[in-house]
Enzyme design. Structure first.
Site, PDB file in Angstrom:
ATOM      1  N   HIS A  59      -3.177   0.507  -4.822  1.00  0.00           N
ATOM      2  CA  HIS A  59      -2.700  -0.684  -5.529  1.00  0.00           C
ATOM      3  C   HIS A  59      -3.167  -0.589  -6.987  1.00  0.00           C
ATOM      4  CE1 HIS A  59      -1.510  -3.184  -1.954  1.00  0.00           C
ATOM      5  NE2 HIS A  59      -2.247  -2.257  -1.374  1.00  0.00           N
ATOM      6  N   TYR A  75      -8.581 -10.410   2.671  1.00  0.00           N
ATOM      7  CA  TYR A  75      -9.810  -9.722   3.077  1.00  0.00           C
ATOM      8  C   TYR A  75     -10.643  -9.228   1.900  1.00  0.00           C
ATOM      9  CZ  TYR A  75      -7.136  -5.338   2.480  1.00  0.00           C
ATOM     10  OH  TYR A  75      -6.363  -4.318   1.985  1.00  0.00           O
ATOM     11  N   GLU A  76     -10.055  -9.208   0.700  1.00  0.00           N
ATOM     12  CA  GLU A  76     -10.833  -8.798  -0.475  1.00  0.00           C
ATOM     13  C   GLU A  76     -11.804  -9.894  -0.923  1.00  0.00           C
ATOM     14  OE1 GLU A  76      -8.498  -6.335  -3.518  1.00  0.00           O
ATOM     15  OE2 GLU A  76      -6.902  -7.285  -2.360  1.00  0.00           O
ATOM     16  N   ASN A 129       1.916   3.586  11.100  1.00  0.00           N
ATOM     17  CA  ASN A 129       1.139   4.077  12.239  1.00  0.00           C
ATOM     18  C   ASN A 129       1.500   3.265  13.471  1.00  0.00           C
ATOM     19  OD1 ASN A 129      -0.742   2.126  10.459  1.00  0.00           O
ATOM     20  ND2 ASN A 129      -1.149   1.750  12.629  1.00  0.00           N
ATOM     21  N   HIS A 168      -6.827   4.208   6.627  1.00  0.00           N
ATOM     22  CA  HIS A 168      -6.011   3.876   5.456  1.00  0.00           C
ATOM     23  C   HIS A 168      -5.399   5.137   4.860  1.00  0.00           C
ATOM     24  CE1 HIS A 168      -4.563   1.307   2.274  1.00  0.00           C
ATOM     25  NE2 HIS A 168      -5.102   2.072   1.361  1.00  0.00           N
ATOM     26  N   SER A 191       0.824  -1.213   0.000  1.00  0.00           N
ATOM     27  CA  SER A 191       0.000   0.000   0.000  1.00  0.00           C
ATOM     28  C   SER A 191       0.857   1.262   0.000  1.00  0.00           C
ATOM     29  CB  SER A 191      -0.906   0.026   1.237  1.00  0.00           C
ATOM     30  OG  SER A 191      -1.830  -1.027   1.205  1.00  0.00           O
ATOM     31  N   HIS A 225      -5.279  -9.263  -1.412  1.00  0.00           N
ATOM     32  CA  HIS A 225      -5.372  -9.524   0.020  1.00  0.00           C
ATOM     33  C   HIS A 225      -6.477 -10.538   0.283  1.00  0.00           C
ATOM     34  CE1 HIS A 225      -3.821  -5.424  -0.480  1.00  0.00           C
ATOM     35  NE2 HIS A 225      -3.145  -5.617   0.630  1.00  0.00           N
ATOM     36  N   ALA A 279       2.883  -2.064   4.023  1.00  0.00           N
ATOM     37  CA  ALA A 279       2.637  -1.050   5.048  1.00  0.00           C
ATOM     38  C   ALA A 279       2.116  -1.787   6.275  1.00  0.00           C
ATOM     39  CB  ALA A 279       1.611  -0.043   4.552  1.00  0.00           C
ATOM     40  N   MET A 301      -1.837  -7.052   7.054  1.00  0.00           N
ATOM     41  CA  MET A 301      -2.873  -7.934   6.506  1.00  0.00           C
ATOM     42  C   MET A 301      -2.436  -8.606   5.202  1.00  0.00           C
ATOM     43  SD  MET A 301      -5.958  -5.173   7.021  1.00  0.00           S
ATOM     44  CE  MET A 301      -6.049  -4.205   8.540  1.00  0.00           C
ATOM     45  N   SER A 302      -1.126  -8.769   5.026  1.00  0.00           N
ATOM     46  CA  SER A 302      -0.629  -9.331   3.761  1.00  0.00           C
ATOM     47  C   SER A 302       0.663 -10.092   4.000  1.00  0.00           C
ATOM     48  CB  SER A 302      -0.390  -8.188   2.752  1.00  0.00           C
ATOM     49  OG  SER A 302       0.670  -7.351   3.188  1.00  0.00           O
TER      50      SER A 302
END
Length: 271
Positions: free
Chosen positions: A59, A83-84, A233, A245, A28, A81, A111, A209-210
């Site tokens: 992306h 989650y997609e 963050n 995000h 990201s 990802h 990220a 998350m990746s």
């Protein structure tokens, strides 16, 4: 699966003007690196069989093939990802295709949220290990022995020589770099403060998350792997502020010059 990999790889090879041995997965806000490639060709994911559409802001969803510091590379400008809604075989299909076209080294970037209390937004972290808490694995199901062993070794998922090269490249540009363990969660929500405390207790330094599915498949395919996290963050509960995000994109924009210099230096050392 194998026929899809071969078909997609064949299409990519027809368009290639160089023969890359290094693959880059750009997370990201980090796709800017692909714009640094010279003599480049662009191959949208949707033009390749089996490749779904990338749906996340930041992306672009394409392969970019060209030269970085004179070294032939293939870059994923954006990734998939879990989650997609895609299964992990879809998420990791690009790694299989890059292996098929001839890469031997994979540099994975992302990220991530800082869990280690000494980390601050804008830090770059070399990943020296990971913890998979996705609740799934891209190697579930029948194993194709032509792609890799049924039970791949994961004692050194991130190659020690590449880690050392990354440290040297950081030192060359005067960059203070972190090192630690990446903790993978399925998302798409950010973690709760209690979850961040748990992750720290379990040994995680950064959370995202990746990355882990791609690294598992890369090890299955016997690729040498380097992982770099951009700490965008502080994890939930560390600071009294909400996570977004947009903040991720803003921080990656701020550190993009350092990130580009670092990856260029790494590629030059290992190319």
């Amino acid at each position: 699966m194998l026929s899809t990999i071969n078909e997609a790889a064949s299409i990519v090879q027809e368009k290639m003007t160089v023969n890359p041995k290094i693959g880059l997965i750009l997370g990201s806000g980090l796709g800017i690196l692909a714009d640094e490639l010279t003599e480049s060709v662009h191959i949208p994911y949707e033009s390749l069989p089996g490749f779904p559409t990338s749906t996340v802001k930041g992306h672009k969803g394409q392969f970019v093939i060209g030269k970085l510091e004179g070294i032939p590379v293939i870059a994923m400008q954006g990734r998939y990802h879990y989650y997609e809604g895609y299964d992990l075989k879809q998420v990791t299909l690009p790694v299989r295709v890059m292996k098929e076209i001839g890469i031997t080294t994979l540099i994975v970037t992302n990220a991530a949220g800082g869990v280690n209390l000494s980390f601050k937004p804008g830090d770059l972290m070399i990943i020296n290990d990971h913890i998979n808490m996705l609740g799934n694995n891209p190697l579930f199901g029948p194993n194709d022995d032509t792609l890799g062993d049924r039970f791949p070794d994961m004692s050194k998922p991130y190659h020690p020589a590449l880690i050392e090269a990354a440290k040297q490249a950081a030192n060359d540009i005067g960059l203070s770099i972190q090192e630690g363990v990446y903790f993978a969660t399925p998302g798409p929500n950010y973690e709760t403060p209690a979850e961040v405390r748990m992750i720290r207790t379990l040994g995680g330094d950064a959370v995202g998350m990746s990355t882990v599915p791609e690294v598992i498949v890369a090890n299955h395919a016997k690729l040498s792997v380097l992982g770099i996290s951009c700490i965008t963050n502080a994890g939930s509960g560390i600071l009294d502020q909400p996570l977004s995000h947009q903040e991720v994109i803003e921080i990656t924009e701020q550190i993009k010059d350092q990130f580009v210099k670092l990856i260029k230096g790494i590629v030059k050392k290992i190319g």
